[in-house]
Write an enzyme that holds these catalytic residues in place. Structure first.
Site, short mmCIF file in Angstrom:
data_model
loop_
_atom_site.label_atom_id
_atom_site.label_comp_id
_atom_site.label_asym_id
_atom_site.label_seq_id
_atom_site.Cartn_x
_atom_site.Cartn_y
_atom_site.Cartn_z
N CYS A 289 0.82 -1.22 0.00
CA CYS A 289 0.00 0.00 0.00
C CYS A 289 0.85 1.28 0.00
O CYS A 289 1.52 1.56 -0.98
CB CYS A 289 -0.98 -0.04 1.16
SG CYS A 289 -2.34 1.14 1.00
N HIS B 59 -3.95 -5.33 -0.11
CA HIS B 59 -3.61 -5.82 1.23
C HIS B 59 -3.64 -7.34 1.30
O HIS B 59 -4.70 -7.93 1.52
CB HIS B 59 -4.59 -5.25 2.27
CG HIS B 59 -4.39 -3.80 2.53
ND1 HIS B 59 -3.60 -3.32 3.55
CD2 HIS B 59 -4.86 -2.70 1.89
CE1 HIS B 59 -3.60 -1.99 3.53
NE2 HIS B 59 -4.36 -1.60 2.54
N GLU C 182 -2.56 -9.10 3.68
CA GLU C 182 -2.88 -9.50 5.06
C GLU C 182 -4.39 -9.45 5.30
O GLU C 182 -4.91 -10.08 6.21
CB GLU C 182 -2.15 -8.61 6.06
CG GLU C 182 -2.76 -7.27 6.36
CD GLU C 182 -2.59 -6.24 5.26
OE1 GLU C 182 -3.11 -5.13 5.41
OE2 GLU C 182 -1.92 -6.53 4.25
#
Length: 367
Positions: free
Chosen positions: A257, A342, A344
């Protein structure tokens, strides 16, 4: 209590106050996630923004503090169609409104969030005010809104001191140890980035955003992660300089990001602000090396200009299926790769979590 949302183009919505009753001016953005509102509220990337949730009912499963992605809520404000007054979930510890009050987050409910989202899509992201003052002066408010800008938010959300986590911390498996030490630059990092590394057996040291590259290099990490974070990447001039120093080493780097954007800027590329950004848990990205499409969680209002990339330095590795913007970069002849989305993914799909395994493999090869 009545509340008002006033946009800088003069559009005004009237609804009900939720959370704190303080007045706030912020950049208004929308998120299309159907679930994961607590993860959205505790994502540091939303610092300096008030979030509109497009899903019409928010708060139906309450608040589970274990799911928080940071120590507190970061958005300036919260805007919803309807707040569930009664939460229903066996893990629920609190109601959403109580959480907003305890975190001093002002909000507004009972407005037409579809109409608001259409305005932001058609006219672009704009500033707005949430207020309970029924005697507001529209001209004065609009003047203030046009003067507002989001600044200094990375330093605001980053940790204050260096902290080291080992496998077993944050409820991970302490017996899964691979011996790799990862340095994570906290530009507004979510907890699950640390968890993803711990679950794979890494020791993770989290560094404040303004840490000098020399300190990180002297600690001899096996790999470096650059986290997500808020704000305009081009504003982070001093951080970009340190990231370039890290890039010039032979230490493997994985960036997510904001970290992805800053690394691109450190290598001469440019970024620009998108009309209304990508925020949600349902954004398709295409891996150009395989042709495979993954559904990703995203939260960004800026993007790397593909035309500004020097092909001898970096190549586009992922693109957004919807608008073809850059979603990932591979750096030529370097053990460095970055993604805009993302992996995660909390909240969101875990389709691309394998990228952490790729990072681990990269450190194994370079060991």
């Amino acid at each position: 209590m009545k509340a008002f949302l006033i946009l800088e183009d003069g559009t005004t919505f009237t609804g009900t106050s939720i959370g704190s009753t303080r007045e706030v001016i912020s950049e208004i953005v929308f998120n299309t996630s159907m679930t994961g509102y607590l993860e959205v509220l505790t994502d540091p990337s939303y610092a300096g923004q008030a979030v509109v949730m497009t899903y019409p009912l928010i708060g139906n499963y309450g608040v589970c503090y274990e799911d928080m992605e940071s120590k507190k809520a970061w958005p300036d404000g919260y805007i919803v169609r309807e707040v569930a007054r009664s939460a229903s979930n066996f893990r629920c510890e609190d109601g959403l409104e109580k959480f907003l009050v305890s975190n001093d987050i002002p909000g507004i409910a009972g407005i037409d969030t579809r109409a608001l989202t259409k305005i932001l899509r058609e006219k672009g992201t704009m500033n707005g005010m949430i207020t309970t003052n029924e005697a507001y002066d529209l001209d004065e408010v609009i003047t203030r809104l046009k003067q507002y800008s989001v600044t200094g938010v990375v330093e605001k959300v980053s940790c204050e001191t260096k902290t080291t986590y080992k496998p077993g911390d944050l409820d991970t498996n302490k017996d899964n140890v691979n011996g790799f030490k990862v340095a994570l630059m906290d530009l507004g990092s979510k907890n699950n980035i640390v968890r993803c590394l711990l679950r794979r057996g890494c020791e993770v040291t989290v560094y404040p955003a303004l840490t000098k590259a020399e300190e990180i290099i002297n600690d001899a990490p096996d790999g470096i992660m650059l986290s997500n974070g808020p704000g305009d990447p081009a504003e982070c001039v001093s951080i970009i300089k340190e990231i370039k120093t890290l890039f010039d080493t032979e230490i493997p780097i994985f960036a997510i990001c904001l970290g992805h954007q800053l690394l691109a800027l450190a290598n001469g590329a440019k970024t620009h602000k998108m009309k209304y950004g990508h925020r949600g848990a349902n954004h398709p990205v295409k891996d150009l090396s395989t042709g495979r499409v993954y559904i990703s969680s995203q939260n960004h209002g800026y993007v790397v200009d593909e035309d500004s990339l020097d092909p001898s330095i970096a190549e586009t590795s992922f693109i957004n299926v919807n608008d073809k913007t850059v979603e990932g970069l591979h750096y030529v002849n370097k053990n460095v790769f970055t993604v805009q989305f993302h992996p995660e993914a909390c909240a969101g799909p875990k389709d691309s979590e394998f990228l952490f395994d790729r990072f681990i493999h990269m450190m194994e090869v370079c060991k």
